[in-house]
Scaffold this motif. Sequence first.
Motif, PDB file in Angstrom:
ATOM      1  N   VAL A 106      41.625  90.077  35.328  1.00 56.37           N
ATOM      2  CA  VAL A 106      40.893  88.893  35.098  1.00 56.37           C
ATOM      3  C   VAL A 106      41.734  87.629  35.269  1.00 56.37           C
ATOM      4  O   VAL A 106      42.763  87.547  34.682  1.00 56.37           O
ATOM      5  CB  VAL A 106      39.974  88.828  33.796  1.00 56.37           C
ATOM      6  N   MET A 107      41.185  86.395  36.020  1.00 59.30           N
ATOM      7  CA  MET A 107      42.078  85.355  36.095  1.00 59.30           C
ATOM      8  C   MET A 107      40.867  84.228  35.637  1.00 59.30           C
ATOM      9  O   MET A 107      39.848  83.708  36.260  1.00 59.30           O
ATOM     10  CB  MET A 107      42.385  85.082  37.583  1.00 59.30           C
ATOM     11  N   ASN A 108      41.065  83.881  34.630  1.00 60.53           N
ATOM     12  CA  ASN A 108      40.364  82.806  33.804  1.00 60.53           C
ATOM     13  C   ASN A 108      40.563  81.670  34.471  1.00 60.53           C
ATOM     14  O   ASN A 108      41.409  80.707  34.411  1.00 60.53           O
ATOM     15  CB  ASN A 108      40.751  82.552  32.343  1.00 60.53           C
ATOM     16  N   ASP A 109      39.222  80.956  35.022  1.00 64.34           N
ATOM     17  CA  ASP A 109      39.264  79.759  35.887  1.00 64.34           C
ATOM     18  C   ASP A 109      39.222  78.671  35.433  1.00 64.34           C
ATOM     19  O   ASP A 109      39.249  77.387  35.852  1.00 64.34           O
ATOM     20  CB  ASP A 109      38.360  79.745  37.187  1.00 64.34           C
ATOM     21  N   VAL A 110      39.065  78.671  34.067  1.00 62.99           N
ATOM     22  CA  VAL A 110      39.411  77.174  33.566  1.00 62.99           C
ATOM     23  C   VAL A 110      40.838  76.740  32.962  1.00 62.99           C
ATOM     24  O   VAL A 110      40.870  75.793  32.524  1.00 62.99           O
ATOM     25  CB  VAL A 110      38.521  77.246  32.120  1.00 62.99           C
ATOM     26  N   ALA A 111      41.577  77.811  33.315  1.00 60.64           N
ATOM     27  CA  ALA A 111      43.078  77.438  33.147  1.00 60.64           C
ATOM     28  C   ALA A 111      43.784  77.369  34.295  1.00 60.64           C
ATOM     29  O   ALA A 111      43.529  78.121  35.320  1.00 60.64           O
ATOM     30  CB  ALA A 111      43.548  78.842  32.204  1.00 60.64           C
ATOM     31  N   GLU A 112      44.842  76.698  34.303  1.00 64.30           N
ATOM     32  CA  GLU A 112      45.685  76.207  35.350  1.00 64.30           C
ATOM     33  C   GLU A 112      46.713  77.631  35.380  1.00 64.30           C
ATOM     34  O   GLU A 112      47.045  78.044  34.336  1.00 64.30           O
ATOM     35  CB  GLU A 112      46.548  75.321  35.430  1.00 64.30           C
ATOM     36  N   PRO A 113      46.911  78.418  36.470  1.00 60.23           N
ATOM     37  CA  PRO A 113      46.688  77.616  38.008  1.00 60.23           C
ATOM     38  C   PRO A 113      45.621  78.504  38.518  1.00 60.23           C
ATOM     39  O   PRO A 113      45.430  78.483  39.653  1.00 60.23           O
ATOM     40  CB  PRO A 113      48.108  78.274  38.546  1.00 60.23           C
ATOM     41  N   PHE A 140      44.724  96.553  21.460  1.00 53.29           N
ATOM     42  CA  PHE A 140      43.415  96.311  22.177  1.00 53.29           C
ATOM     43  C   PHE A 140      42.651  95.365  21.367  1.00 53.29           C
ATOM     44  O   PHE A 140      41.843  94.504  21.962  1.00 53.29           O
ATOM     45  CB  PHE A 140      42.735  97.624  22.649  1.00 53.29           C
ATOM     46  N   GLY A 141      42.414  95.596  20.061  1.00 56.03           N
ATOM     47  CA  GLY A 141      41.490  95.029  19.160  1.00 56.03           C
ATOM     48  C   GLY A 141      41.789  93.433  19.116  1.00 56.03           C
ATOM     49  O   GLY A 141      40.734  92.805  19.185  1.00 56.03           O
ATOM     50  N   GLU A 142      42.924  93.215  18.860  1.00 55.06           N
ATOM     51  CA  GLU A 142      43.275  91.701  18.962  1.00 55.06           C
ATOM     52  C   GLU A 142      42.803  91.069  20.196  1.00 55.06           C
ATOM     53  O   GLU A 142      42.662  89.983  20.390  1.00 55.06           O
ATOM     54  CB  GLU A 142      44.849  91.572  18.853  1.00 55.06           C
ATOM     55  N   LEU A 143      43.408  91.984  21.387  1.00 51.92           N
ATOM     56  CA  LEU A 143      43.029  91.237  22.751  1.00 51.92           C
ATOM     57  C   LEU A 143      41.559  90.834  22.883  1.00 51.92           C
ATOM     58  O   LEU A 143      41.076  89.993  23.408  1.00 51.92           O
ATOM     59  CB  LEU A 143      43.735  91.909  23.795  1.00 51.92           C
ATOM     60  N   VAL A 144      40.956  91.925  22.445  1.00 52.48           N
ATOM     61  CA  VAL A 144      39.206  91.655  22.366  1.00 52.48           C
ATOM     62  C   VAL A 144      38.785  90.561  21.737  1.00 52.48           C
ATOM     63  O   VAL A 144      38.131  89.644  22.268  1.00 52.48           O
ATOM     64  CB  VAL A 144      38.651  92.976  22.236  1.00 52.48           C
ATOM     65  N   ASN A 145      39.499  90.366  20.579  1.00 52.88           N
ATOM     66  CA  ASN A 145      39.002  88.905  19.912  1.00 52.88           C
ATOM     67  C   ASN A 145      39.208  87.855  20.696  1.00 52.88           C
ATOM     68  O   ASN A 145      38.632  87.050  20.273  1.00 52.88           O
ATOM     69  CB  ASN A 145      39.677  89.023  18.369  1.00 52.88           C
ATOM     70  N   GLU A 146      40.459  87.638  21.051  1.00 49.81           N
ATOM     71  CA  GLU A 146      40.724  86.431  21.920  1.00 49.81           C
ATOM     72  C   GLU A 146      39.857  86.291  23.334  1.00 49.81           C
ATOM     73  O   GLU A 146      39.249  85.314  23.657  1.00 49.81           O
ATOM     74  CB  GLU A 146      42.117  86.569  22.365  1.00 49.81           C
ATOM     75  N   LEU A 147      39.225  87.500  23.681  1.00 53.17           N
ATOM     76  CA  LEU A 147      38.623  87.373  24.811  1.00 53.17           C
ATOM     77  C   LEU A 147      37.019  86.860  24.622  1.00 53.17           C
ATOM     78  O   LEU A 147      36.512  86.490  25.575  1.00 53.17           O
ATOM     79  CB  LEU A 147      38.646  88.761  25.674  1.00 53.17           C
ATOM     80  N   LEU A 148      36.811  87.337  23.468  1.00 48.06           N
ATOM     81  CA  LEU A 148      35.450  86.873  22.995  1.00 48.06           C
ATOM     82  C   LEU A 148      35.387  85.415  22.560  1.00 48.06           C
ATOM     83  O   LEU A 148      34.292  84.812  22.131  1.00 48.06           O
ATOM     84  CB  LEU A 148      34.916  87.546  21.995  1.00 48.06           C
ATOM     85  N   ALA A 149      36.329  84.639  22.697  1.00 46.87           N
ATOM     86  CA  ALA A 149      36.568  83.337  22.127  1.00 46.87           C
ATOM     87  C   ALA A 149      35.907  82.538  23.056  1.00 46.87           C
ATOM     88  O   ALA A 149      35.413  82.942  24.197  1.00 46.87           O
ATOM     89  CB  ALA A 149      37.948  82.748  21.766  1.00 46.87           C
ATOM     90  N   GLU A 150      35.784  81.180  23.176  1.00 47.75           N
ATOM     91  CA  GLU A 150      35.359  80.402  24.128  1.00 47.75           C
ATOM     92  C   GLU A 150      36.185  80.590  25.308  1.00 47.75           C
ATOM     93  O   GLU A 150      37.275  80.960  25.125  1.00 47.75           O
ATOM     94  CB  GLU A 150      35.429  79.029  23.741  1.00 47.75           C
ATOM     95  N   GLN A 151      35.466  80.372  26.620  1.00 49.47           N
ATOM     96  CA  GLN A 151      36.208  80.737  27.803  1.00 49.47           C
ATOM     97  C   GLN A 151      37.623  79.711  27.774  1.00 49.47           C
ATOM     98  O   GLN A 151      38.693  80.417  28.321  1.00 49.47           O
ATOM     99  CB  GLN A 151      35.581  80.557  28.878  1.00 49.47           C
ATOM    100  N   SER A 152      37.521  78.741  27.406  1.00 54.42           N
ATOM    101  CA  SER A 152      38.726  77.763  27.448  1.00 54.42           C
ATOM    102  C   SER A 152      39.831  78.171  26.275  1.00 54.42           C
ATOM    103  O   SER A 152      40.799  77.805  26.491  1.00 54.42           O
ATOM    104  CB  SER A 152      38.641  76.413  27.019  1.00 54.42           C
ATOM    105  N   GLU A 153      39.458  79.280  25.570  1.00 54.86           N
ATOM    106  CA  GLU A 153      40.383  79.739  24.448  1.00 54.86           C
ATOM    107  C   GLU A 153      41.101  81.053  24.803  1.00 54.86           C
ATOM    108  O   GLU A 153      41.841  81.949  24.106  1.00 54.86           O
ATOM    109  CB  GLU A 153      39.865  79.821  22.965  1.00 54.86           C
ATOM    110  N   SER A 154      40.237  81.602  25.774  1.00 57.76           N
ATOM    111  CA  SER A 154      40.451  83.119  26.130  1.00 57.76           C
ATOM    112  C   SER A 154      41.816  83.051  26.873  1.00 57.76           C
ATOM    113  O   SER A 154      42.078  82.159  27.586  1.00 57.76           O
ATOM    114  CB  SER A 154      39.417  83.663  26.947  1.00 57.76           C
ATOM    115  N   PRO A 155      42.515  84.481  26.879  1.00 64.16           N
ATOM    116  CA  PRO A 155      43.703  84.492  27.787  1.00 64.16           C
ATOM    117  C   PRO A 155      43.415  84.181  29.249  1.00 64.16           C
ATOM    118  O   PRO A 155      42.338  84.471  29.567  1.00 64.16           O
ATOM    119  CB  PRO A 155      44.039  85.801  27.652  1.00 64.16           C
TER     120      PRO A 155
END
Length: 539
Positions: A362-369, A477-492
Amino acid sequence: MSRDIDRRTFLQYSGATAATAASVGLAGCGGNGNGNGNGDGTPSGDDTPSDGADAELRTYDEELPEDPSRVEVLQHANGLANALAPWVYLHQQFSIYGINDDIEWDARPDEDINVKEFSTDRDEITISQGQLLETLDPTGENSTPQYNIVVQAYEPFLYRDREGRPIALIVSDWERTAEQEVRLTIRDDVQFHNGDDMTAEDVAFSINRANNPDVSEVAGNIGDIAEARAEDGDVVLDLDSVTPTIFRNLTVFGRVLQRSWVENEDNDIATEINGTGPYELDEYVNDTRVAFTKFDGYWGEAADPNSVTFTAIPENGPRVDALIAGDSDLVTNVRPSDIPDVEGAEGVGYDDVPSTRNIFLVMNDVAEPFDSQEFRQAMNFAVDVQSIIDSILNEFGNQTSQPTLPGHNGHNPDIDPYPYDPERAEALVEESGHAGIEIELHTPVGRYLRDADVAEAAANQINELENVTCTANRRDFGELVNELLAEQSESPAFFLIGWGNPTLDGDYAMSPWFTEGAFQHFNNEELAELLQQARTIPE
């Protein structure tokens, strides 16, 4: 919809399980397409290997017909998604099972293990998978390991063939009677395990309960249902929208329950079972085993084994050892590297099948680049997916070109995967204005077949570009999931994930990621409008 989804729900969507998580594949084995595309590559960008100066974007220039079908809309969305490149498209996973030679069974693409499909003279069967379940409530969890267990006793309303088409089960006939109304004809010869007859009222109650987010983990998946009600022995669903996938959804989400049994406070649906399936619960030992015996009052064809027990063996190696030692008769998620051991053992073998699970970056499009289409496409040109499939997955995988897998509703057969072209990738990085960027790829460890190894190989290939530095970061995986469920601007900004698609429909492959909701990591108005349009057209 807000992004306030809990971790458990994410685990369910992401395949929690993949049970399959570890589903993987074997070289050259049967399958429903090799993901390489066989058309003329509708994307119109020039994919000829470049000489280092070509920064041409891959584009998708097809036009929709004036009055498109739903499939045409989904195919168009997949073509557009290929060009927009919200993900680095990697591969379709395979499911690999170790199995006793005394059992005849063909592995299912949808990852279901339904013992009534076994042909065997064995009286007792033991099945071992990586994990058991958190609850026996059939709508209390939405994961492959849980479905493999409860399906022995709790039946869905409809079932599906191996191509994902709905087939009769408890519901013997079904039709759309109005744009937002469907009618289900119910079998009249079905008994619950306690001996009571099943009624249309029970089926309506079961659908309404599955659609209740207070008690059901599949409430967001079963469909846009206003109410299910019994009427003249049938069940009528009043819908809040067309819900074109309603019949597909009924093959996956929700199970038939007896209303009076569920509402009786003396019964505990989390630890007891009263279903209509071919097996009834014999013993449930939390985190240890779930045992069933054949239900003599089953309405359908009787299963072969008299009893079946599910056990959990988390580690891959010991699970295969249990098969070879005769302690298990079927095990899930056999690693390709363990196949020679299985083949060399007496009385056991393996079966594999392309699964319904898609693996991608996944490439989160709210984050550069990753807000740059040029950069996103560059990442796709930079990764040699086929070499990863060949060298890390032992050829157990099919390269993908789009979000919807081959054979699923809405897959676009004319779209080719991105070719490996590091020179073009470097040119596109330059064009994006992000030359010299440093990026980090987050990856779970052990959730999917060789997930971290796959991610590290992709990161190394990206890092070989002259103008990008990329490292892989192994994550819990659990820690990563918790971050993915944050606001999109805060997700990896960049991460590997797997996505199962039990409905085998393009809507479930794309909408969670590309439209507003908990999983959204990409924003494109045209793509979102196409997905919304697909939801307004009945199948």
